[in-house]
Design a protein around this motif. Structure first.
Motif, mmCIF file in Angstrom:
data_model
loop_
_atom_site.group_PDB
_atom_site.id
_atom_site.type_symbol
_atom_site.label_atom_id
_atom_site.label_comp_id
_atom_site.label_asym_id
_atom_site.label_seq_id
_atom_site.Cartn_x
_atom_site.Cartn_y
_atom_site.Cartn_z
ATOM 1 N N LEU A 162 -36.351 -19.718 60.175
ATOM 2 C CA LEU A 162 -36.836 -18.635 59.537
ATOM 3 C C LEU A 162 -35.754 -18.051 58.713
ATOM 4 N N LYS A 163 -34.673 -17.839 59.192
ATOM 5 C CA LYS A 163 -33.502 -17.137 58.432
ATOM 6 C C LYS A 163 -33.486 -17.903 56.968
ATOM 7 N N PHE A 164 -33.261 -19.253 57.214
ATOM 8 C CA PHE A 164 -33.003 -20.137 55.853
ATOM 9 C C PHE A 164 -34.170 -19.883 55.010
ATOM 10 N N LEU A 165 -35.562 -19.910 55.355
ATOM 11 C CA LEU A 165 -36.764 -19.434 54.543
ATOM 12 C C LEU A 165 -36.702 -18.215 54.225
ATOM 13 N N ARG A 220 -35.839 -14.593 49.359
ATOM 14 C CA ARG A 220 -35.029 -13.157 48.800
ATOM 15 C C ARG A 220 -33.828 -13.747 47.583
ATOM 16 N N ASN A 221 -33.181 -14.877 47.669
ATOM 17 C CA ASN A 221 -32.242 -15.099 46.785
ATOM 18 C C ASN A 221 -32.627 -16.352 45.783
ATOM 19 N N GLY A 222 -33.714 -16.577 45.548
ATOM 20 C CA GLY A 222 -34.138 -17.593 44.545
ATOM 21 C C GLY A 222 -33.797 -18.939 44.777
ATOM 22 N N GLY A 223 -34.299 -19.517 45.815
ATOM 23 C CA GLY A 223 -34.393 -20.731 46.170
ATOM 24 C C GLY A 223 -33.298 -21.321 47.299
ATOM 25 N N PHE A 224 -33.536 -22.772 47.586
ATOM 26 C CA PHE A 224 -33.037 -23.239 48.540
ATOM 27 C C PHE A 224 -31.447 -23.501 48.694
#
Length: 133
Positions: free
Chosen positions: A17-20, A25-29
């Protein structure tokens, strides 16, 4: 086995969830990868300990000494995640301005919203595990 699996499940669910959330929030993986570590929504520390505490509460009852002890430990984790670790991050920020060579991680600690979300993740997982097992 259920007691062994639950903390890992909480770690994986909250980390995912944190990664998603970081990706959105920060424009991509690729940007989200850079933010892996301490801090962020939800609080993984809170999710892990609250999942174990509430699993016990849902399984064995909420009005006993063991649940009370677990709740006390959970409260200490929350206070640490919010107060102490945020101050450590602020110290790192100041130290980073004073030197150039080794940059310390400044993103530490959690906001109350991040802690609350970690608590919700933990309670839900505790409930699910109590229902399954």
């Amino acid at each position: 086995m259920k007691y062994f699996l639950l903390p890992f499940a909480a770690w994986i669910v909250s980390g995912t969830l944190k990664f998603l959330v970081n990706a959105v929030r920060n424009g991509g993986f690729s940007n989200a990868k850079k933010l892996i570590g301490y801090g962020g929504l939800p609080s993984t520390h809170t999710a892990i300990i609250s999942s174990a505490v509430f699993f016990y509460g849902f399984s064995e009852g909420f009005f006993n000494a063991t649940f009370t002890l677990g709740l006390s430990v959970l409260m200490l984790f929350i206070m640490d995640a919010h107060n102490l670790r945020i101050k450590v991050g602020k110290h790192a920020e100041i130290l980073n301005t004073l030197q150039d060579k080794v940059k310390l991680r400044e993103r530490m600690g959690h906001t109350w919203l991040e802690i609350f979300c970690g608590l919700v993740v933990g309670i839900i997982l505790g409930y699910i595990f109590a229902e399954i097992f």
